[in-house]
Design an enzyme around this catalytic site. Structure first.
Site, PDB file in Angstrom:
ATOM      1  N   LYS A  82       0.896  -1.153   0.019  1.00 53.12           N
ATOM      2  CA  LYS A  82      -0.038  -0.064  -0.068  1.00 53.12           C
ATOM      3  C   LYS A  82       0.940   1.186   0.190  1.00 53.12           C
ATOM      4  O   LYS A  82       1.860   1.253   0.583  1.00 53.12           O
ATOM      5  CB  LYS A  82      -0.859  -0.116   1.230  1.00 53.12           C
ATOM      6  CG  LYS A  82      -1.881   1.123   1.320  1.00 53.12           C
ATOM      7  CD  LYS A  82      -2.824   0.877   2.600  1.00 53.12           C
ATOM      8  CE  LYS A  82      -3.789   1.859   2.839  1.00 53.12           C
ATOM      9  NZ  LYS A  82      -4.681   1.636   4.006  1.00 53.12           N
ATOM     10  N   SER A 157      -9.436   1.766   3.764  1.00 50.38           N
ATOM     11  CA  SER A 157      -8.447   2.559   2.840  1.00 50.38           C
ATOM     12  C   SER A 157      -7.721   1.610   1.848  1.00 50.38           C
ATOM     13  O   SER A 157      -7.080   2.306   1.119  1.00 50.38           O
ATOM     14  CB  SER A 157      -7.572   3.545   3.812  1.00 50.38           C
ATOM     15  OG  SER A 157      -6.914   2.873   4.725  1.00 50.38           O
ATOM     16  N   SER A 181      -9.473  -0.530   7.968  1.00 52.27           N
ATOM     17  CA  SER A 181      -9.025  -0.497   6.358  1.00 52.27           C
ATOM     18  C   SER A 181      -8.542  -1.740   5.861  1.00 52.27           C
ATOM     19  O   SER A 181      -8.175  -1.957   4.534  1.00 52.27           O
ATOM     20  CB  SER A 181      -7.924   0.663   6.571  1.00 52.27           C
ATOM     21  OG  SER A 181      -8.655   1.777   6.627  1.00 52.27           O
TER      22      SER A 181
END
Length: 476
Positions: A82, A157, A181
């Site tokens: 990420k 997220s 997330s």
């Protein structure tokens, strides 16, 4: 084997083949990169390709194996990282335009641990601005789409991670979770994850200029999103390897002591006044039946108050965000993210001043209640969301939208506040008017026992099957 035969393999299957020589690391990585280049233009899950570096590293792994060097536990497994975590030589943008040139000087612990285990990073995945939405879109990279269709948000997220891994872009996807997330993208895309408990995975970004707030330190954790539960058992032991840069990491083994059986599971459908959708209820019933059939003792009983714990925790987190992050959000965020945060502050009125300190102190009250409860019930089966996953940009639609996206997600962020492990696994594929979509449930575990949560997720998966199999029939 064809590329398709290879990129569809789980991480466990890849390792079995790369270790015995049936598959080279270069073949595994090349197939994942080819899949990424084929499907990512329609998903926008990966926003920074690492293809050239990945192929070079894969060839090095093959040479080392040929020379007799022992293979790591993730030898040749393609993974994604990420973009809010440092990877040396790449930008840690956090989805913010102003941070597009923030190049990481060194690898974060999770990146170092994955690579030390033999994994190969093929790309970096999308996140919303400041990694603070349950949906994934930003002005720097644009929107990530859910591989099930554009009627469903990909979650956030870690939305790029969830969408990518389910579409076959790598076998493992790194993500992180301060309020859901890892689990939101797992639920949105039909993937599997476990939010580790506090202290389990070492974390730190070498590029950061200041330390994070106390609640960010205690609620945020690093983890992985996978297509199958067994891949969590394979990969998490490498992720939790110690790193001295995280002084609060707890160096415990992945597997704890076996419990006397049958393991007791508390089961609840309580949604604290929010409507429980029939498809979510059906998913919960399927998960319960799977656990009973697997030998668990499942009792319908209420755990400690999740609503009070979750709302208190998120209001405290918003108080910390207001104090430490609001200036940066106002200075560097888009109008969209500023508007969303304005509604967050309405949905979760921030605790400030002495009250914030008092509510942070109250965290131990909730954690103690859960510690005592999980002495009798080491696992708790709960809804994740009371409704099927929401549509893209639902959180931009004012108070009603934010309430549907985050307001009702108390089972999610309550577990961050008390620092307990929580797995998220699909147990139903719902046929809804707007299109098909997976429905996930949550399994909370006793502190330090992520392995128990993953065992239970494995039992549910054995009943339901891998959701990726149904997805790939639609995609290809």
């Amino acid at each position: 084997m064809t590329d398709k035969d290879i990129w569809q393999l789980s991480a466990t299957e890849i390792v079995a083949r790369t270790k015995d020589g049936a598959l080279t690391a270069e073949e595994a990585v090349s197939a994942a990169i080819n899949r990424m280049e084929r499907i990512n233009p329609t998903l926008n899950a990966v926003v920074d390709s690492c293809a050239a570096d990945a192929l070079e590293r894969a060839r090095e792994l093959d040479k080392a194996r040929a020379a007799g060097v022992p293979c790591g536990p993730l030898h040749g497994v393609p993974v994604t990282i990420k973009v809010n975590v440092d990877q040396k030589g790449y930008a840690t943008t956090n989805g913010v335009v102003a941070f597009k040139d923030l190049i990481a000087p060194e690898d974060a612990p999770v990146v170092a641990n994955l690579q030390k285990a033999g994994a190969v990073v093929i790309g970096r995945t999308n996140t919303p601005e400041f990694s603070f939405r349950a949906d994934t879109d930003n002005p720097l990279y644009g929107r990530t789409h859910n591989p099930w269709g554009r009627h469903i948000s990909p979650g956030g997220s870690s939305g790029g991670a969830g969408a990518g891994v389910m579409a076959g872009v790598g076998a493992l996807a790194h993500g992180n979770d301060i309020g859901g997330s890892l689990r939101f993208p797992a639920a949105a895309n039909g993937a599997v994850t476990v939010k580790p408990g506090l202290g389990r995975v070492p974390a730190w970004n070498p590029s950061q200029k200041v330390e994070r707030g106390m609640l960010a330190q205690s609620m945020s954790v690093q983890g992985l999103i996978t297509r199958t539960a067994e891949d969590l058992h394979l990969s998490m032991p490498s992720l939790i390897e110690p790193d001295p840069r995280d002084p609060f990491h707890v160096p415990l083994p992945w597997r704890g002591e076996p419990l006397d059986g049958p393991i007791k599971v508390a089961f609840t459908k309580n949604t604290y006044g929010y409507d429980l959708h029939p498809e979510v209820e059906a998913a919960l019933d399927t998960a319960r039946e799977a656990l009973v059939d697997a030998g668990y003792q499942v009792d319908e009983i209420e755990p400690p108050d999740v609503f009070d714990c979750g709302r208190t925790g998120y209001r405290a987190l918003m108080g910390e965000v207001w104090t430490l992050m609001k200036d940066d959000i106002d200075a560097y965020g888009s109008q969209t993210i500023r508007d969303i945060f304005a509604v967050y502050f309405q949905e979760f009125p921030p605790f400030t001043g002495a009250e914030l300190v008092q509510m942070m102190a109250k965290r131990s009250h909730y954690a103690r209640a859960w510690a005592l409860f999980t002495q009798e019930y080491p696992l708790v089966l709960t809804p994740f969301l009371p409704q099927p996953f929401f549509k893209p940009d639902r959180d931009t639609e004012g108070a009603e939208g934010v309430h549907e996206v985050l307001g009702c997600a108390v089972y999610s962020y309550a577990m961050n506040f008390v620092g307990l492990p929580a797995a998220c696994v699909p147990s139903r594929l719902a046929a809804l008017p707007r299109g098909p979509q997976p429905i996930n449930v949550q399994i909370v575990a006793r502190r330090w026992r992520e392995d128990l949560a993953v065992d239970a997720a494995t039992a549910i998966e054995a009943r339901v099957g891998r959701m990726s199999d149904a997805l790939w029939q639609r995609l290809d």
